[in-house]
Design a protein around this motif. Structure first.
Motif, PDB file in Angstrom:
ATOM      1  N   ALA A   1     -13.095  58.263 -46.642  1.00 45.87           N
ATOM      2  CA  ALA A   1     -13.859  58.861 -45.539  1.00 45.87           C
ATOM      3  C   ALA A   1     -15.340  58.483 -45.626  1.00 45.87           C
ATOM      4  O   ALA A   1     -15.969  58.173 -44.604  1.00 45.87           O
ATOM      5  CB  ALA A   1     -13.688  60.376 -45.543  1.00 45.87           C
TER       6      ALA A   1
ATOM      7  N   ALA B   1     -17.225  56.129 -42.839  1.00 44.60           N
ATOM      8  CA  ALA B   1     -18.372  56.676 -42.118  1.00 44.60           C
ATOM      9  C   ALA B   1     -19.527  55.684 -42.027  1.00 44.60           C
ATOM     10  O   ALA B   1     -20.404  55.837 -41.178  1.00 44.60           O
ATOM     11  CB  ALA B   1     -18.836  57.969 -42.780  1.00 44.60           C
ATOM     12  N   LYS B   2     -19.519  54.670 -42.883  1.00 42.30           N
ATOM     13  CA  LYS B   2     -20.605  53.684 -42.884  1.00 42.30           C
ATOM     14  C   LYS B   2     -20.355  52.523 -41.930  1.00 42.30           C
ATOM     15  O   LYS B   2     -21.300  51.892 -41.468  1.00 42.30           O
ATOM     16  CB  LYS B   2     -20.792  53.095 -44.289  1.00 42.30           C
ATOM     17  CG  LYS B   2     -21.170  54.070 -45.333  1.00 42.30           C
ATOM     18  CD  LYS B   2     -21.408  53.444 -46.697  1.00 42.30           C
ATOM     19  CE  LYS B   2     -20.579  52.240 -47.012  1.00 42.30           C
ATOM     20  NZ  LYS B   2     -20.850  51.671 -48.329  1.00 42.30           N
TER      21      LYS B   2
END
Length: 153
Positions: free
Chosen positions: A91, A95-96
């Protein structure tokens, strides 16, 4: 040197992401090591080293362009299972990706090839980390966590 404010903003936003991931990988490495999972611990330590190296490069670039490298990161967490650990890391990696891909476009518009190149490499390495984590989670789902961990001892 003073860089483009938008590029500086993208680098300043990337720094806590890389720092948080670095610290999370290092916490997870220690937890795996203490659980006796040496193979997994070595791999996760390597992922943490990658995140640490990228964190330093983002920080160096930010300072080079005249940005401020002060930041806060969310708390790192202890996960009860290896599956939860890998899901959390996945996760954080996922998210990056979207912001970094958008940052490439921002850097291109600002004609900042150094920062663009940095974000392109960050995306490539993040995709490698994502692929490894997804593979491990698929193996855990297929074998079950106990069988997976028995293989990794």
């Amino acid at each position: 040197m003073k860089g483009n404010p938008e590029v500086i903003e993208t680098l300043a936003a990337a720094l806590p992401l890389e720092s948080h991931l670095n610290l999370q990988y290092r916490r997870d490495w220690r937890n795996l090591k203490f659980r006796g999972l040496k193979k997994l611990a070595r791999k996760v330590r390597g992922l943490g080293s990658d995140a640490h190296d990228w964190m330093k490069q983002v920080d160096d670039r930010l300072l080079f362009l005249g940005g401020d490298d002060a930041y806060e990161i969310p708390a790192i967490t202890d996960q009860p299972t290896v599956t939860a650990m890998f899901e959390n890391e996945l996760a954080l990696e996922m998210a990056k990706l979207a912001p970094y891909e958008a940052n490439i476009q921002i850097c291109m518009k600002a004609f900042d090839d150094g920062s663009r190149n940095l974000f392109e490499h960050l995306v490539k390495w993040t995709q490698k980390h994502v692929a490894w984590l997804e593979t491990q989670l698929s193996l855990i789902k297929y074998l079950g966590e106990s069988e997976y961990l028995a293989e990794k001892l």
